[in-house]
Write a protein that holds these residues in place. Structure first.
Motif, short mmCIF file in Angstrom:
data_model
loop_
_atom_site.label_atom_id
_atom_site.label_comp_id
_atom_site.label_asym_id
_atom_site.label_seq_id
_atom_site.Cartn_x
_atom_site.Cartn_y
_atom_site.Cartn_z
N ALA A 10 0.84 -1.20 0.00
CA ALA A 10 0.00 0.00 0.00
C ALA A 10 0.88 1.25 0.00
CB ALA A 10 -0.93 0.00 1.21
N ASN A 11 1.97 1.25 0.76
CA ASN A 11 2.88 2.40 0.79
C ASN A 11 3.53 2.61 -0.58
OD1 ASN A 11 2.38 3.06 3.44
ND2 ASN A 11 4.15 1.95 4.24
N LEU A 12 3.94 1.52 -1.23
CA LEU A 12 4.54 1.63 -2.56
C LEU A 12 3.54 2.16 -3.58
CD1 LEU A 12 6.73 -1.59 -2.75
CD2 LEU A 12 7.51 0.77 -2.70
N GLU A 13 2.31 1.69 -3.49
CA GLU A 13 1.27 2.16 -4.41
C GLU A 13 1.02 3.66 -4.20
OE1 GLU A 13 -2.08 -0.43 -3.82
OE2 GLU A 13 -1.05 -2.12 -4.76
N ARG A 19 4.19 10.01 -7.42
CA ARG A 19 5.16 10.24 -8.50
C ARG A 19 4.45 10.48 -9.82
NH1 ARG A 19 8.23 5.24 -7.33
NH2 ARG A 19 9.35 5.74 -5.47
N MET A 20 3.38 9.74 -10.07
CA MET A 20 2.68 9.87 -11.34
C MET A 20 1.95 11.20 -11.43
SD MET A 20 1.34 6.04 -11.92
CE MET A 20 1.77 5.58 -13.59
N GLN A 21 1.63 11.82 -10.31
CA GLN A 21 0.93 13.09 -10.31
C GLN A 21 1.89 14.28 -10.37
OE1 GLN A 21 -1.43 12.65 -6.77
NE2 GLN A 21 -3.10 11.67 -7.88
N MET A 22 3.18 14.01 -10.22
CA MET A 22 4.13 15.13 -10.22
C MET A 22 4.28 15.71 -11.62
SD MET A 22 7.81 13.37 -9.90
CE MET A 22 8.24 12.02 -10.96
N VAL A 117 6.26 4.93 -16.14
CA VAL A 117 6.76 3.83 -15.31
C VAL A 117 7.79 4.38 -14.34
CG1 VAL A 117 8.04 1.65 -15.31
CG2 VAL A 117 6.42 2.15 -17.15
N SER A 118 7.74 3.94 -13.12
CA SER A 118 8.75 4.33 -12.12
C SER A 118 9.08 3.12 -11.28
CB SER A 118 8.18 5.46 -11.25
OG SER A 118 9.11 5.79 -10.26
#
Length: 119
Positions: A10-13, A19-22, A117-118
């Protein structure tokens, strides 16, 4: 109670979602002939004064291409548009980038990117 593996997942998600919203900005910059060293000096001065102090600037990287003189590539990540606006509105940015650095460039392109992708 969540199990440790589920909590880590859950923390990784959540981190990946942030990151995807940055906001990712890339700037290929052609410098006036003979200005590589001067431009690099300004960027090195700017880093700790500007991006190094800005809460919403997640990363600030500037690359040189050894095969391409008088060229720099800026790759920057911001928490959001407001963080980018604060970055470009800072006194350090105005003095060093919009001021001294701008006098050394021929052309730049501002390219926004979205994270795919990150890892």
């Amino acid at each position: 109670m969540a199990r440790p593996a589920a909590r880590r997942r859950a923390n990784l998600e959540e981190q990946n979602l942030r990151r995807m919203q940055m906001l990712a900005k890339v700037f290929p910059i052609k410098l006036k002939d003979g200005n590589q060293a001067a431009a690099e000096a300004i960027v090195q001065e700017f880093g700790p004064k500007g991006p190094g102090t800005e809460e919403g600037t997640l990363s600030f990287r500037v690359y040189r291409d050894p095969a391409k003189p008088d060229y720099l590539l800026f790759v920057e990540h911001f928490a959001d548009q407001a963080a980018y606006d604060a970055h470009t509105g800072s006194s350090a940015y105005k003095e060093l980038i919009a001021g001294r650095f701008a006098d050394l460039i021929v052309e730049f392109v501002e390219i926004d990117h979205e994270l795919l992708v990150s890892l």
